[in-house]
Design a protein around this motif. Sequence first.
Motif, PDB file in Angstrom:
ATOM      1  N   VAL A 121      84.522  10.789  38.168  1.00 17.41           N
ATOM      2  CA  VAL A 121      83.407   9.906  37.807  1.00 17.41           C
ATOM      3  C   VAL A 121      82.070  10.429  38.312  1.00 17.41           C
ATOM      4  O   VAL A 121      81.024   9.918  37.937  1.00 17.41           O
ATOM      5  CB  VAL A 121      83.618   8.453  38.316  1.00 17.41           C
ATOM      6  N   ASP A 122      82.116  11.438  39.205  1.00 16.44           N
ATOM      7  CA  ASP A 122      80.843  11.867  39.781  1.00 16.44           C
ATOM      8  C   ASP A 122      80.676  13.385  39.819  1.00 16.44           C
ATOM      9  O   ASP A 122      79.961  13.960  38.977  1.00 16.44           O
ATOM     10  CB  ASP A 122      80.691  11.266  41.184  1.00 16.44           C
ATOM     11  N   ALA A 123      81.370  14.059  40.742  1.00 17.36           N
ATOM     12  CA  ALA A 123      81.037  15.471  41.022  1.00 17.36           C
ATOM     13  C   ALA A 123      81.133  16.389  39.802  1.00 17.36           C
ATOM     14  O   ALA A 123      80.294  17.272  39.611  1.00 17.36           O
ATOM     15  CB  ALA A 123      81.934  15.997  42.137  1.00 17.36           C
ATOM     16  N   GLY A 127      76.289  18.229  36.168  1.00 21.12           N
ATOM     17  CA  GLY A 127      75.665  19.535  36.340  1.00 21.12           C
ATOM     18  C   GLY A 127      75.160  19.892  37.719  1.00 21.12           C
ATOM     19  O   GLY A 127      74.492  20.907  37.881  1.00 21.12           O
ATOM     20  N   LYS A 128      75.479  19.080  38.744  1.00 19.38           N
ATOM     21  CA  LYS A 128      75.071  19.509  40.087  1.00 19.38           C
ATOM     22  C   LYS A 128      76.121  20.461  40.632  1.00 19.38           C
ATOM     23  O   LYS A 128      77.305  20.135  40.660  1.00 19.38           O
ATOM     24  CB  LYS A 128      74.942  18.308  41.019  1.00 19.38           C
ATOM     25  N   THR A 129      75.680  21.654  41.049  1.00 24.53           N
ATOM     26  CA  THR A 129      76.605  22.608  41.649  1.00 24.53           C
ATOM     27  C   THR A 129      76.003  23.074  42.970  1.00 24.53           C
ATOM     28  O   THR A 129      74.784  22.974  43.158  1.00 24.53           O
ATOM     29  CB  THR A 129      76.798  23.861  40.760  1.00 24.53           C
ATOM     30  N   LEU A 209      78.267   5.863  31.773  1.00 24.79           N
ATOM     31  CA  LEU A 209      77.032   5.394  32.423  1.00 24.79           C
ATOM     32  C   LEU A 209      76.335   6.568  33.110  1.00 24.79           C
ATOM     33  O   LEU A 209      75.130   6.770  32.957  1.00 24.79           O
ATOM     34  CB  LEU A 209      77.394   4.281  33.428  1.00 24.79           C
ATOM     35  N   LYS A 210      77.117   7.377  33.827  1.00 25.83           N
ATOM     36  CA  LYS A 210      76.496   8.519  34.515  1.00 25.83           C
ATOM     37  C   LYS A 210      75.879   9.473  33.492  1.00 25.83           C
ATOM     38  O   LYS A 210      74.774   9.977  33.681  1.00 25.83           O
ATOM     39  CB  LYS A 210      77.516   9.252  35.405  1.00 25.83           C
ATOM     40  N   GLN A 211      76.586   9.708  32.406  1.00 28.45           N
ATOM     41  CA  GLN A 211      76.046  10.635  31.391  1.00 28.45           C
ATOM     42  C   GLN A 211      74.738  10.113  30.790  1.00 28.45           C
ATOM     43  O   GLN A 211      73.834  10.889  30.515  1.00 28.45           O
ATOM     44  CB  GLN A 211      77.066  10.834  30.284  1.00 28.45           C
ATOM     45  N   LEU A 223      64.798   8.656  36.955  1.00 29.97           N
ATOM     46  CA  LEU A 223      65.914   7.709  36.870  1.00 29.97           C
ATOM     47  C   LEU A 223      67.180   8.183  37.576  1.00 29.97           C
ATOM     48  O   LEU A 223      67.929   7.384  38.141  1.00 29.97           O
ATOM     49  CB  LEU A 223      66.211   7.420  35.386  1.00 29.97           C
ATOM     50  N   ARG A 224      67.453   9.504  37.547  1.00 25.55           N
ATOM     51  CA  ARG A 224      68.708   9.965  38.163  1.00 25.55           C
ATOM     52  C   ARG A 224      68.791   9.609  39.639  1.00 25.55           C
ATOM     53  O   ARG A 224      69.881   9.528  40.214  1.00 25.55           O
ATOM     54  CB  ARG A 224      68.872  11.484  37.947  1.00 25.55           C
ATOM     55  N   LYS A 225      67.630   9.395  40.272  1.00 26.84           N
ATOM     56  CA  LYS A 225      67.646   8.994  41.684  1.00 26.84           C
ATOM     57  C   LYS A 225      68.444   7.706  41.884  1.00 26.84           C
ATOM     58  O   LYS A 225      68.894   7.407  42.986  1.00 26.84           O
ATOM     59  CB  LYS A 225      66.220   8.802  42.198  1.00 26.84           C
TER      60      LYS A 225
HETATM   61  N1  GLY Z   1      76.074  12.369  42.594  1.00 25.13           N
HETATM   62  C1  GLY Z   1      74.836  11.953  42.115  1.00 25.13           C
HETATM   63  C2  GLY Z   1      74.337  12.777  40.983  1.00 25.13           C
HETATM   64  O1  GLY Z   1      75.096  13.487  40.360  1.00 25.13           O
HETATM   65  O2  GLY Z   1      73.171  12.728  40.716  1.00 25.13           O
END
Ligand code: GLY
Length: 347
Positions: A121-123, A127-129, A209-211, A223-225
Amino acid sequence: MKQHVLLVDNLSEAVGRLQQGGYDRIFVLTDTQTERLCRPLLGDSTSLFSPDIIIASTDAHKDLEALSQVWTFLQTHGATRHSLIICLGGGMVTDLGGFAAATFKRGIDFINVPTTLLAMVDAAVGGKTGVNFNGLKNEIGVFCPAQRVWIHTPFLRTLDAVNLRSGYAEMLKHALLNNVQAWAEHLDFDLAAPDFERLQKMVGESIALKQRIVAEDPQEHGLRKALNFGHTVGHAFETLSLRRQSPQLHGSCVAQGMICELYLSHVHRDFPLERLRQTVRYLIENYGRFEFSCDDYDTLYELMLHDKKNVGGVINFTFLGDVGRIFTDQHAEREEIYEAFDFLREG
Ligand code: GLY
Protein backbone atom coordinates in the motif's frame (compact mmCIF):
# COMPACT_ATOMS: atom_id res chain seq x y z
CA MET A 1 4.11 8.91 -15.20
CA LYS A 2 1.00 6.89 -14.24
CA GLN A 3 2.19 3.72 -12.61
CA HIS A 4 0.65 0.40 -13.61
CA VAL A 5 -0.39 -1.44 -10.50
CA LEU A 6 -1.86 -4.85 -11.32
CA LEU A 7 -3.44 -7.59 -9.27
CA VAL A 8 -1.55 -10.72 -10.29
CA ASP A 9 -2.81 -14.16 -9.26
CA ASN A 10 -0.16 -16.20 -11.03
CA LEU A 11 3.27 -14.63 -10.72
CA SER A 12 5.11 -17.23 -12.75
CA GLU A 13 2.75 -16.72 -15.72
CA ALA A 14 3.30 -12.96 -15.46
CA VAL A 15 7.08 -13.53 -15.49
CA GLY A 16 6.68 -15.79 -18.53
CA ARG A 17 4.95 -12.98 -20.43
CA LEU A 18 8.00 -10.75 -19.88
CA GLN A 19 9.72 -12.83 -22.54
CA GLN A 20 7.96 -10.59 -25.08
CA GLY A 21 9.15 -7.39 -23.39
CA GLY A 22 12.41 -7.02 -25.30
CA TYR A 23 14.57 -7.61 -22.21
CA ASP A 24 17.95 -9.32 -22.58
CA ARG A 25 18.21 -10.47 -18.96
CA ILE A 26 15.97 -10.50 -15.89
CA PHE A 27 17.40 -10.24 -12.39
CA VAL A 28 15.36 -11.04 -9.29
CA LEU A 29 16.46 -8.99 -6.29
CA THR A 30 15.21 -10.31 -2.98
CA ASP A 31 16.25 -10.78 0.64
CA THR A 32 17.29 -13.94 2.41
CA GLN A 33 13.94 -14.54 4.09
CA THR A 34 11.76 -13.69 1.10
CA GLU A 35 13.88 -15.84 -1.16
CA ARG A 36 12.94 -18.89 0.85
CA LEU A 37 9.25 -18.07 1.30
CA CYS A 38 8.21 -16.23 -1.88
CA ARG A 39 10.82 -16.61 -4.62
CA PRO A 40 9.50 -20.03 -5.74
CA LEU A 41 6.25 -18.35 -6.84
CA LEU A 42 8.08 -16.47 -9.60
CA GLY A 43 9.04 -19.85 -11.07
CA ASP A 44 11.76 -20.48 -13.60
CA SER A 45 9.66 -20.17 -16.73
CA THR A 46 11.94 -17.75 -18.53
CA SER A 47 15.33 -18.37 -20.08
CA LEU A 48 16.13 -14.72 -19.43
CA PHE A 49 16.69 -15.21 -15.70
CA SER A 50 20.18 -14.47 -14.44
CA PRO A 51 21.14 -15.79 -10.99
CA ASP A 52 19.16 -14.05 -8.21
CA ILE A 53 20.59 -11.16 -6.21
CA ILE A 54 20.09 -11.89 -2.51
CA ILE A 55 20.58 -9.20 0.11
CA ALA A 56 20.22 -9.19 3.92
CA SER A 57 16.67 -8.73 5.11
CA THR A 58 16.60 -5.84 7.60
CA ASP A 59 16.28 -2.09 7.12
CA ALA A 60 19.71 -1.70 8.77
CA HIS A 61 21.14 -3.17 5.56
CA LYS A 62 19.44 -0.65 3.27
CA ASP A 63 22.77 1.09 2.84
CA LEU A 64 25.52 1.97 0.38
CA GLU A 65 27.27 -1.32 0.98
CA ALA A 66 24.26 -3.38 -0.08
CA LEU A 67 23.67 -1.00 -2.98
CA SER A 68 27.24 -1.42 -4.13
CA GLN A 69 26.81 -5.20 -3.95
CA VAL A 70 23.76 -4.96 -6.22
CA TRP A 71 25.53 -2.72 -8.75
CA THR A 72 28.55 -5.05 -8.71
CA PHE A 73 26.36 -8.09 -9.25
CA LEU A 74 24.61 -6.44 -12.19
CA GLN A 75 27.92 -5.43 -13.72
CA THR A 76 29.60 -8.81 -13.30
CA HIS A 77 26.56 -10.66 -14.64
CA GLY A 78 26.33 -8.67 -17.83
CA ALA A 79 23.35 -6.41 -17.12
CA THR A 80 22.71 -3.86 -19.85
CA ARG A 81 20.30 -0.98 -20.36
CA HIS A 82 17.84 -3.58 -21.70
CA SER A 83 17.88 -5.67 -18.54
CA LEU A 84 15.09 -5.75 -15.98
CA ILE A 85 15.15 -6.08 -12.19
CA ILE A 86 12.23 -7.66 -10.35
CA CYS A 87 12.28 -6.38 -6.76
CA LEU A 88 10.59 -9.07 -4.66
CA GLY A 89 10.19 -8.22 -0.98
CA GLY A 90 9.20 -5.58 1.53
CA GLY A 91 9.94 -1.87 1.42
CA MET A 92 13.63 -2.42 2.07
CA VAL A 93 13.98 -4.41 -1.17
CA THR A 94 11.74 -2.17 -3.29
CA ASP A 95 13.45 1.04 -2.03
CA LEU A 96 16.99 -0.24 -2.53
CA GLY A 97 16.25 -2.20 -5.70
CA GLY A 98 14.41 0.75 -7.23
CA PHE A 99 17.36 3.02 -6.51
CA ALA A 100 19.85 0.49 -7.90
CA ALA A 101 17.76 0.21 -11.08
CA ALA A 102 17.20 3.96 -11.37
CA THR A 103 20.94 4.63 -11.28
CA PHE A 104 22.57 1.63 -13.00
CA LYS A 105 23.69 2.77 -16.46
CA ARG A 106 21.52 5.87 -15.85
CA GLY A 107 18.44 3.76 -15.35
CA ILE A 108 17.03 0.37 -16.24
CA ASP A 109 13.47 -0.97 -15.90
CA PHE A 110 12.25 -2.54 -12.68
CA ILE A 111 9.09 -4.21 -11.45
CA ASN A 112 8.09 -4.16 -7.79
CA VAL A 113 6.51 -7.29 -6.32
CA PRO A 114 5.75 -6.27 -2.73
CA THR A 115 5.39 -9.14 -0.27
CA THR A 116 4.31 -7.19 2.83
CA LEU A 117 1.15 -5.17 3.38
CA LEU A 118 3.23 -2.06 4.11
CA ALA A 119 5.07 -2.37 0.80
CA MET A 120 1.87 -3.09 -1.15
CA VAL A 121 0.00 0.00 0.00
CA ASP A 122 2.96 2.33 0.37
CA ALA A 123 6.64 1.64 -0.37
CA ALA A 124 6.28 -0.14 -3.72
CA VAL A 125 3.89 2.45 -5.15
CA GLY A 126 4.63 6.07 -5.92
CA GLY A 127 8.23 6.07 -7.09
CA LYS A 128 10.22 6.85 -3.95
CA THR A 129 13.49 4.93 -4.00
CA GLY A 130 16.60 5.23 -1.85
CA VAL A 131 18.91 4.06 0.89
CA ASN A 132 19.82 5.12 4.43
CA PHE A 133 23.02 7.10 4.85
CA ASN A 134 25.08 8.20 7.86
CA GLY A 135 22.36 7.01 10.22
CA LEU A 136 19.56 8.90 8.44
CA LYS A 137 16.69 7.02 6.85
CA ASN A 138 16.18 7.36 3.09
CA GLU A 139 18.76 10.16 2.98
CA ILE A 140 19.94 9.34 -0.56
CA GLY A 141 17.42 8.54 -3.27
CA VAL A 142 15.47 9.57 -6.34
CA PHE A 143 11.87 9.60 -7.48
CA CYS A 144 11.60 6.85 -10.07
CA PRO A 145 8.41 4.80 -10.43
CA ALA A 146 8.63 1.09 -11.19
CA GLN A 147 7.36 0.25 -14.68
CA ARG A 148 4.89 -2.09 -13.01
CA VAL A 149 3.80 -3.08 -9.54
CA TRP A 150 2.42 -6.60 -9.21
CA ILE A 151 0.17 -7.11 -6.21
CA HIS A 152 -0.17 -10.78 -5.26
CA THR A 153 -2.61 -10.72 -2.36
CA PRO A 154 -2.09 -14.36 -1.20
CA PHE A 155 1.15 -13.02 0.34
CA LEU A 156 -1.07 -11.26 2.88
CA ARG A 157 -2.10 -14.59 4.40
CA THR A 158 1.53 -15.39 5.17
CA LEU A 159 2.14 -12.24 7.23
CA ASP A 160 2.48 -12.36 10.99
CA ALA A 161 0.17 -10.19 13.11
CA VAL A 162 2.78 -7.49 13.74
CA ASN A 163 3.51 -6.98 10.04
CA LEU A 164 -0.17 -7.00 9.18
CA ARG A 165 -0.82 -4.29 11.77
CA SER A 166 2.15 -2.26 10.58
CA GLY A 167 0.86 -2.12 7.00
CA TYR A 168 -2.69 -1.54 8.14
CA ALA A 169 -1.63 1.69 9.90
CA GLU A 170 -0.73 3.15 6.49
CA MET A 171 -4.10 1.99 5.14
CA LEU A 172 -5.89 3.74 7.98
CA LYS A 173 -3.85 6.85 7.20
CA HIS A 174 -5.02 6.68 3.57
CA ALA A 175 -8.62 6.26 4.77
CA LEU A 176 -8.32 9.36 6.99
CA LEU A 177 -7.09 11.32 3.97
CA ASN A 178 -9.85 9.87 1.78
CA ASN A 179 -13.43 10.07 3.02
CA VAL A 180 -15.77 9.20 5.90
CA GLN A 181 -16.93 5.97 4.27
CA ALA A 182 -13.38 4.61 3.93
CA TRP A 183 -12.51 5.79 7.45
CA ALA A 184 -15.56 4.07 8.99
CA GLU A 185 -14.84 0.88 7.06
CA HIS A 186 -11.27 0.81 8.35
CA LEU A 187 -12.33 1.31 11.99
CA ASP A 188 -14.70 -1.62 11.54
CA PHE A 189 -11.98 -4.05 10.42
CA ASP A 190 -11.03 -6.76 12.90
CA LEU A 191 -7.25 -7.03 12.83
CA ALA A 192 -7.30 -9.92 15.29
CA ALA A 193 -9.32 -12.09 12.88
CA PRO A 194 -8.73 -10.56 9.45
CA ASP A 195 -11.23 -11.15 6.65
CA PHE A 196 -8.75 -11.52 3.77
CA GLU A 197 -11.33 -11.15 1.00
CA ARG A 198 -12.34 -7.82 2.44
CA LEU A 199 -8.74 -6.80 3.08
CA GLN A 200 -7.87 -7.47 -0.57
CA LYS A 201 -10.58 -5.04 -1.72
CA MET A 202 -9.47 -2.45 0.83
CA VAL A 203 -5.84 -2.79 -0.32
CA GLY A 204 -6.93 -1.98 -3.89
CA GLU A 205 -8.76 1.15 -2.68
CA SER A 206 -5.83 2.18 -0.51
CA ILE A 207 -3.39 1.93 -3.42
CA ALA A 208 -5.82 3.87 -5.64
CA LEU A 209 -5.94 6.71 -3.10
CA LYS A 210 -2.15 6.86 -2.97
CA GLN A 211 -1.92 6.82 -6.76
CA ARG A 212 -4.41 9.70 -7.03
CA ILE A 213 -2.30 11.82 -4.69
CA VAL A 214 1.00 10.88 -6.35
CA ALA A 215 -0.40 11.55 -9.84
CA GLU A 216 -1.28 15.08 -8.74
CA ASP A 217 2.06 15.77 -7.04
CA PRO A 218 4.70 13.14 -7.91
CA GLN A 219 7.64 14.93 -6.29
CA GLU A 220 6.02 16.08 -3.06
CA HIS A 221 5.88 19.81 -3.61
CA GLY A 222 2.33 20.07 -2.25
CA LEU A 223 -0.48 17.55 -1.86
CA ARG A 224 1.80 14.51 -1.55
CA LYS A 225 2.92 15.89 1.81
CA ALA A 226 -0.48 14.67 3.02
CA LEU A 227 0.94 11.13 2.89
CA ASN A 228 3.25 12.18 5.72
CA PHE A 229 0.31 12.43 8.11
CA GLY A 230 1.35 10.71 11.35
CA HIS A 231 4.94 10.46 10.18
CA THR A 232 6.45 13.61 11.71
CA VAL A 233 5.90 12.23 15.21
CA GLY A 234 5.96 8.60 14.04
CA HIS A 235 9.52 8.81 12.69
CA ALA A 236 10.71 10.22 16.03
CA PHE A 237 9.25 7.20 17.83
CA GLU A 238 10.80 4.89 15.26
CA THR A 239 14.26 6.39 15.79
CA LEU A 240 13.84 6.34 19.58
CA SER A 241 12.93 2.65 19.43
CA LEU A 242 16.07 2.01 17.36
CA ARG A 243 18.24 3.88 19.85
CA ARG A 244 16.77 1.79 22.65
CA GLN A 245 17.72 -1.27 20.62
CA SER A 246 14.13 -2.47 20.56
CA PRO A 247 13.11 -1.43 17.04
CA GLN A 248 9.39 -1.17 16.34
CA LEU A 249 7.91 -1.56 12.90
CA HIS A 250 7.36 1.58 10.84
CA GLY A 251 3.56 1.34 10.72
CA SER A 252 3.27 0.77 14.45
CA CYS A 253 5.22 3.99 15.05
CA VAL A 254 3.04 5.80 12.49
CA ALA A 255 -0.01 4.63 14.47
CA GLN A 256 1.42 6.39 17.54
CA GLY A 257 2.27 9.41 15.41
CA MET A 258 -1.28 9.58 14.08
CA ILE A 259 -2.68 9.73 17.63
CA CYS A 260 -0.46 12.75 18.38
CA GLU A 261 -1.13 14.43 15.03
CA LEU A 262 -4.89 13.89 15.32
CA TYR A 263 -4.70 15.63 18.68
CA LEU A 264 -2.81 18.53 17.08
CA SER A 265 -5.31 18.51 14.20
CA HIS A 266 -8.09 18.95 16.75
CA VAL A 267 -6.27 21.83 18.45
CA HIS A 268 -5.29 23.62 15.23
CA ARG A 269 -7.93 22.67 12.69
CA ASP A 270 -10.90 21.54 14.79
CA PHE A 271 -10.76 17.89 13.77
CA PRO A 272 -14.11 16.68 15.24
CA LEU A 273 -13.73 15.39 18.80
CA GLU A 274 -15.96 12.32 18.40
CA ARG A 275 -14.04 11.15 15.31
CA LEU A 276 -10.79 11.78 17.14
CA ARG A 277 -11.99 9.59 20.03
CA GLN A 278 -13.18 6.78 17.75
CA THR A 279 -9.92 6.72 15.77
CA VAL A 280 -7.71 6.89 18.86
CA ARG A 281 -9.70 4.10 20.54
CA TYR A 282 -9.13 1.84 17.53
CA LEU A 283 -5.43 2.70 17.37
CA ILE A 284 -4.83 2.12 21.09
CA GLU A 285 -6.77 -1.16 21.02
CA ASN A 286 -4.70 -2.47 18.13
CA TYR A 287 -1.29 -0.86 18.62
CA GLY A 288 -1.14 -0.08 22.35
CA ARG A 289 0.75 2.97 23.57
CA PHE A 290 4.44 3.56 22.92
CA GLU A 291 6.24 3.28 26.26
CA PHE A 292 7.84 6.61 27.09
CA SER A 293 7.93 9.23 29.81
CA CYS A 294 8.27 13.00 29.98
CA ASP A 295 12.03 12.47 30.20
CA ASP A 296 11.87 11.46 26.51
CA TYR A 297 9.99 14.54 25.27
CA ASP A 298 13.07 16.68 24.58
CA THR A 299 14.74 13.83 22.66
CA LEU A 300 11.61 13.25 20.57
CA TYR A 301 11.34 16.97 19.85
CA GLU A 302 15.01 17.13 18.79
CA LEU A 303 14.47 14.18 16.47
CA MET A 304 11.47 15.94 14.92
CA LEU A 305 13.56 19.07 14.38
CA HIS A 306 15.89 17.02 12.15
CA ASP A 307 13.10 15.64 9.95
CA LYS A 308 13.98 16.18 6.28
CA LYS A 309 10.50 17.55 5.55
CA ASN A 310 11.19 20.65 7.64
CA VAL A 311 11.87 24.01 6.04
CA GLY A 312 14.01 26.62 7.83
CA GLY A 313 14.29 24.48 10.97
CA VAL A 314 10.53 24.57 11.61
CA ILE A 315 8.79 21.24 12.17
CA ASN A 316 6.42 20.50 9.31
CA PHE A 317 3.12 18.68 9.84
CA THR A 318 0.06 17.67 7.89
CA PHE A 319 -3.13 18.30 9.88
CA LEU A 320 -6.72 17.31 9.16
CA GLY A 321 -9.74 19.58 9.59
CA ASP A 322 -11.89 16.45 9.33
CA VAL A 323 -11.63 13.10 7.57
CA GLY A 324 -10.56 14.00 4.01
CA ARG A 325 -9.89 17.71 4.80
CA ILE A 326 -6.15 18.06 4.37
CA PHE A 327 -3.91 20.94 5.47
CA THR A 328 -0.22 20.57 4.57
CA ASP A 329 2.69 22.71 5.82
CA GLN A 330 1.27 23.16 9.31
CA HIS A 331 3.16 24.08 12.46
CA ALA A 332 2.68 23.68 16.20
CA GLU A 333 4.25 25.17 19.32
CA ARG A 334 6.63 23.04 21.34
CA GLU A 335 4.17 23.07 24.31
CA GLU A 336 1.38 21.78 22.06
CA ILE A 337 3.56 18.94 20.82
CA TYR A 338 4.35 18.03 24.44
CA GLU A 339 0.59 18.10 25.17
CA ALA A 340 0.13 15.68 22.27
CA PHE A 341 2.70 13.36 23.90
CA ASP A 342 0.73 13.64 27.18
CA PHE A 343 -2.44 12.81 25.25
CA LEU A 344 -0.85 9.68 23.80
CA ARG A 345 0.39 8.52 27.20
CA GLU A 346 -2.76 9.25 29.15
CA GLY A 347 -5.56 10.53 26.93
N1 GLY B 1 5.35 7.10 1.93
C1 GLY B 1 4.89 8.36 1.57
C2 GLY B 1 5.05 8.67 0.13
O1 GLY B 1 5.25 7.77 -0.67
O2 GLY B 1 4.99 9.81 -0.22
